[in-house]
Design a protein around this motif. Structure first.
Motif, mmCIF file in Angstrom:
data_model
loop_
_atom_site.group_PDB
_atom_site.id
_atom_site.type_symbol
_atom_site.label_atom_id
_atom_site.label_comp_id
_atom_site.label_asym_id
_atom_site.label_seq_id
_atom_site.Cartn_x
_atom_site.Cartn_y
_atom_site.Cartn_z
ATOM 1 N N TYR A 38 16.216 20.380 42.638
ATOM 2 C CA TYR A 38 15.388 21.029 43.658
ATOM 3 C C TYR A 38 16.186 21.182 44.945
ATOM 4 O O TYR A 38 16.930 20.286 45.336
ATOM 5 C CB TYR A 38 14.112 20.221 43.910
ATOM 6 C CG TYR A 38 13.129 20.305 42.761
ATOM 7 C CD1 TYR A 38 11.968 21.064 42.852
ATOM 8 C CD2 TYR A 38 13.376 19.643 41.560
ATOM 9 C CE1 TYR A 38 11.071 21.153 41.793
ATOM 10 C CE2 TYR A 38 12.503 19.736 40.485
ATOM 11 C CZ TYR A 38 11.356 20.491 40.608
ATOM 12 O OH TYR A 38 10.479 20.583 39.545
ATOM 13 N N LYS A 108 13.481 26.292 42.371
ATOM 14 C CA LYS A 108 12.942 24.954 42.636
ATOM 15 C C LYS A 108 13.211 24.597 44.096
ATOM 16 O O LYS A 108 14.351 24.668 44.552
ATOM 17 C CB LYS A 108 13.623 23.900 41.751
ATOM 18 C CG LYS A 108 13.277 23.945 40.276
ATOM 19 C CD LYS A 108 14.082 22.856 39.561
ATOM 20 C CE LYS A 108 13.676 22.710 38.113
ATOM 21 N NZ LYS A 108 14.465 21.630 37.466
ATOM 22 N N ALA A 136 8.039 24.392 41.855
ATOM 23 C CA ALA A 136 8.871 25.066 40.854
ATOM 24 C C ALA A 136 8.206 26.387 40.505
ATOM 25 O O ALA A 136 7.057 26.406 40.041
ATOM 26 C CB ALA A 136 9.035 24.189 39.613
ATOM 27 N N LEU A 144 8.058 22.131 31.989
ATOM 28 C CA LEU A 144 8.172 22.113 33.437
ATOM 29 C C LEU A 144 7.042 21.279 34.031
ATOM 30 O O LEU A 144 7.258 20.514 34.967
ATOM 31 C CB LEU A 144 8.138 23.534 34.003
ATOM 32 C CG LEU A 144 8.273 23.637 35.528
ATOM 33 C CD1 LEU A 144 9.596 23.048 36.009
ATOM 34 C CD2 LEU A 144 8.135 25.088 35.984
ATOM 35 N N VAL A 148 7.688 17.992 36.408
ATOM 36 C CA VAL A 148 7.100 17.820 37.733
ATOM 37 C C VAL A 148 6.313 16.510 37.808
ATOM 38 O O VAL A 148 6.406 15.764 38.799
ATOM 39 C CB VAL A 148 6.202 19.029 38.082
ATOM 40 C CG1 VAL A 148 5.332 18.743 39.289
ATOM 41 C CG2 VAL A 148 7.062 20.260 38.331
ATOM 42 N N GLY A 307 3.521 22.516 41.418
ATOM 43 C CA GLY A 307 4.108 21.669 42.449
ATOM 44 C C GLY A 307 3.258 20.454 42.746
ATOM 45 O O GLY A 307 2.210 20.240 42.122
#
Length: 420
Positions: A38, A108, A136, A144, A148, A307
């Motif tokens: 990120y 990210k 993201a 994903l 997260v 997120g």
């Protein structure tokens, strides 16, 4: 006449001790975000109000009750300006303003900084607070989602919080949310007299907000409804089950909570919350989820995203740090005031080599200087005396081991740079 000024209600002053822990949390989080790929962005604390009205939702508590308005019609832009209440909608504004989808189909980001809400101040709930967040953008993959979730847990573990609970739910797609809303409205219709006035209004304009109400009576009514997954379409139910199965496979503990909806309208599909028993009734450390329609709602393309945000003040409360943190590595003391020049030259020589160093500026006795160094947690004290200085030496005192050596300044630097 002296005025008795104090900080504004709902804001916090951080003492040097608290500030050191605050910074340690930010640094640990920053390292973990970077480990997961990120990139940091720094955004302004002021935004046009429409970013949050369109993004967060006009019926959300944030928009209805909590946004701090800075001014109306500022400058030539004639726009209402507010202090940001959250970070996600702001990150998407940045994403859209810079047309980042044209540069890459996946991004990210992480951010940190103050947020502002007109909350009723209480423990763990402030009008100015700080978030650590990650977003993201560009993928709807359940892997994903898993990343997260795991990243949020890793950040908390990195700062020293492991005894936490991850709550997980799925709101499904937009059609599922509409179905969920209709289901709630039907089941709550004959119970609306048991709801608070706010929830009676929410039942008409946005029934999902009823589930997020913190009123005890409303919570009891909601918990009696027996709602669980029945509003999810086949695809969304399958995605959620695959996510849960993957988390089971990689041994990430979680609890399924069908009443978890979050307080922001942009959420779809996966939503989650991380809590700690150390915090009492206000137990949330952070939360997040998918917002697959937020980018299009703010005028962009149909791009999925996910997120989360963690509350720094909540983390500090859960950690409950009490120990003093050293402000420096070494303290330089002088035998008497005849050695002020020599003492200061040693301080600067140590600082030049990268050591955190301090000295006395208030003419304390040697005993007072040693006492001050001990109070501040200094491991080492360099003592500058006339007899030793004539031989190009100083005394190096280990405050933990009560060992004292006579060394040159160069030898002191070498030893300190190579000490544990």
């Amino acid at each position: 006449k002296r005025e008795n000024y104090s900080n504004l209600r709902g804001t916090t002053d951080f003492s040097p001790l608290e500030a050191s822990h605050f910074t340690a949390i930010q640094n640990s989080a920053r390292e973990m975000f970077c480990r997961y790929g990120y990139e940091e962005i720094i955004l302004p604390v002021m935004e046009e109000s429409g970013v949050f009205i369109r993004g967060v939702g006009v019926t959300s508590d944030i928009v209805e009750k909590q946004m701090f308005q800075v001014t109306r019609k500022i400058g030539e832009d004639k726009k209402d300006v507010v202090l940001r209440p959250e970070g996600t909608a702001q990150v998407i504004r940045y994403y859209l303003q810079n047309s980042l989808h044209k540069k890459s189909n996946f991004h990210k980001f992480f951010y940190s900084g103050p947020m502002f809400r007109g909350e009723r101040p209480q423990r763990g709930r402030l009008r100015q607070f700080h978030h650590l967040g990650a977003e993201a953008i560009g993928s709807s993959s359940i892997y994903l989602d898993a990343e997260v979730l795991i990243l949020a847990l890793k950040v908390l573990a990195a700062v020293g919080l492991n005894d936490i609970n991850l709550k997980l739910n799925s709101l499904g797609c937009l059609e599922d949310k509409k179905r969920f809303s209709s289901l709630l409205k039907a089941r709550l219709e004959d119970k609306k007299d048991q709801l608070c006035p706010d929830c009676q209004r929410r039942l008409i304009v946005n029934p999902l907000r009823v589930i997020d109400c913190k009123n005890k009576a409303c919570r009891e009514v909601v918990m009696s409804l027996g709602v669980a997954e029945e509003y999810l379409c086949k695809d969304c139910r399958g995605e959620f089950k695959r996510l849960a199965a993957f988390l089971d496979n990689v041994k990430v503990p979680y609890s399924y909570d069908p009443y978890l909806v979050r307080g922001l309208d942009y959420y779809t599909n996966t939503v989650f919350e991380i809590t700690s028993k150390r915090l009492g009734s206000q137990d949330a450390l952070g939360a997040g989820g998918r917002y697959n329609n937020l980018i299009s709602d703010l005028g962009g393309l149909d791009i999925p995203a996910i997120g989360f945000a963690l509350g720094v003040e909540r983390i500090l409360l859960a950690l409950n740090h009490q120990q003093e943190v050293s402000s420096f590595d070494v303290f330089v003391a002088k035998i008497d005031n005849s050695m002020v020049d020599e003492c200061f030259s040693v301080v600067e020589a140590l600082r030049y080599k990268g050591l955190r160093c301090d000295s006395d500026f208030t003419d304390k006795s040697l005993k007072g200087q040693l006492r001050y160094a001990q109070k501040k947690g200094a491991r080492y004290v360099v003592i500058v005396g006339q007899d030793e200085w004539k031989r190009d030496k100083v005394l190096l005192k280990d405050m933990n081991e009560s060992i004292q050596l006579e060394l040159s300044v160069k030898e002191v630097i070498h030893k300190l740079l190579n000490s544990d």
